[in-house]
Design a protein around this motif. Structure first.
Motif, PDB file in Angstrom:
ATOM      1  N   GLU A  41      20.956 -51.291  14.694  1.00 51.13           N
ATOM      2  CA  GLU A  41      21.161 -49.855  14.861  1.00 51.13           C
ATOM      3  C   GLU A  41      22.351 -49.372  14.038  1.00 51.13           C
ATOM      4  O   GLU A  41      22.506 -48.170  13.829  1.00 51.13           O
ATOM      5  N   ARG A  47      18.785 -45.639  14.453  1.00 47.51           N
ATOM      6  CA  ARG A  47      17.775 -45.608  15.508  1.00 47.51           C
ATOM      7  C   ARG A  47      16.435 -45.083  15.014  1.00 47.51           C
ATOM      8  O   ARG A  47      15.420 -45.217  15.705  1.00 47.51           O
ATOM      9  N   TYR A  50      13.046 -47.053  15.000  1.00 44.53           N
ATOM     10  CA  TYR A  50      12.293 -47.388  16.204  1.00 44.53           C
ATOM     11  C   TYR A  50      11.326 -46.278  16.603  1.00 44.53           C
ATOM     12  O   TYR A  50      11.714 -45.111  16.741  1.00 44.53           O
ATOM     13  N   THR A  52      10.084 -45.879  19.456  1.00 46.55           N
ATOM     14  CA  THR A  52      10.508 -45.375  20.763  1.00 46.55           C
ATOM     15  C   THR A  52      11.403 -44.149  20.601  1.00 46.55           C
ATOM     16  O   THR A  52      11.225 -43.137  21.290  1.00 46.55           O
ATOM     17  N   ALA A 189      12.542 -53.897  12.116  1.00 45.20           N
ATOM     18  CA  ALA A 189      12.850 -53.056  13.276  1.00 45.20           C
ATOM     19  C   ALA A 189      12.565 -53.778  14.592  1.00 45.20           C
ATOM     20  O   ALA A 189      13.232 -53.522  15.587  1.00 45.20           O
ATOM     21  N   TYR A 190      11.583 -54.683  14.584  1.00 48.81           N
ATOM     22  CA  TYR A 190      11.166 -55.351  15.818  1.00 48.81           C
ATOM     23  C   TYR A 190      11.178 -56.866  15.633  1.00 48.81           C
ATOM     24  O   TYR A 190      10.724 -57.369  14.597  1.00 48.81           O
TER      25      TYR A 190
END
Length: 235
Positions: A41, A47, A50, A52, A189-190
């Motif tokens: 991040e 952010r 993401y 989300t 990112a993941y």
């Protein structure tokens, strides 16, 4: 159909509540402290890497628009209500093409992967930083917000082709973005993308796309079931 049960004042109150909750959830996410355990991040893309976070932005925007439309309808005469009439197409587009399929995708995939192996999506060490309730605001409460909006008011859907194209543009743009972030910074990112090879990533991306399209079709079907065809574009 539930249209007969609509109450403009209740609808406005529900939308205002949802907007305030979405805004609170978003602010709490943004207010999380940076940490070496969340180093991704602090790097390229922040952010915005993401889905989300992007989904939280979209939900907040949607309920903000809904609240404006509701209050204009309640306090301004129909002849002068040009603002709300101009916002309606935007409201319907954001909900049908973006918020419903993307929000459902975020909730379903996050908790599915979490149940299978949480390290693939939400490493256990994040529990020391993120309180459990905050995790739920980002990945759980987004689902009831979708269902509340679905039954609160009808939304006009584009033709299926235009809707799928719109969602595909969004999905392709996001995929391009996270690939670029990896290219520019070396960060995925993941966590699940770090352990998959190229074939695995291709399968994951393909399944994710098909799942989001399926959620779009589901939203259209549920809207038709609840509200009928009278608000659907005939094209």
């Amino acid at each position: 159909m539930v249209g007969r049960l609509r109450d403009p004042r209740l609808e406005g109150f529900v939308h205002l509540f949802c907007f305030l909750w979405a805004l609170f959830s978003l602010s709490q996410n943004v207010g999380l402290p940076h940490s070496v355990r969340r180093e991704s991040e602090n790097t390229y893309g922040g952010r915005w890497k993401y889905l989300t976070f992007i989904n939280q932005i979209l939900q907040t925007l949607l309920f903000g628009i809904c609240t404006i439309v509701d209050f204009h309808r309640m306090f301004i005469s129909a002849k002068k209500n040009s603002v709300s009439s101009r916002l309606l197409p935007l409201r319907d587009f954001i909900f049908s093409v973006l918020v419903f399929p993307v929000g459902l995708f975020v909730a379903v995939t996050f908790w599915t992967l979490y149940a299978y192996d949480r390290e693939l999506v939400y490493p256990k060490e994040l529990d020391e930083i993120n309180p459990a309730w905050l995790n739920h605001t980002m990945h759980t409460t987004i689902l009831p917000l979708l269902l509340i909006e679905l039954v609160t008011c009808p939304h006009k859907y584009l033709s299926k082709l235009k809707g799928v194209v719109g969602l595909s543009i969004f999905g392709t743009s996001y995929l391009t973005w996270i690939l670029w972030v990896n290219y520019a910074s070396g960060i995925w990112a993941y966590p699940i993308l770090e352990v998959l090879g190229i074939p695995g990533k291709a399968v994951l991306f393909s399944l994710s796309y098909l799942l989001m399209i399926g959620f779009y079709v589901l939203g259209e079907h549920l809207t038709k079931l609840l509200w009928g065809d009278f608000r659907k574009h005939k094209k």
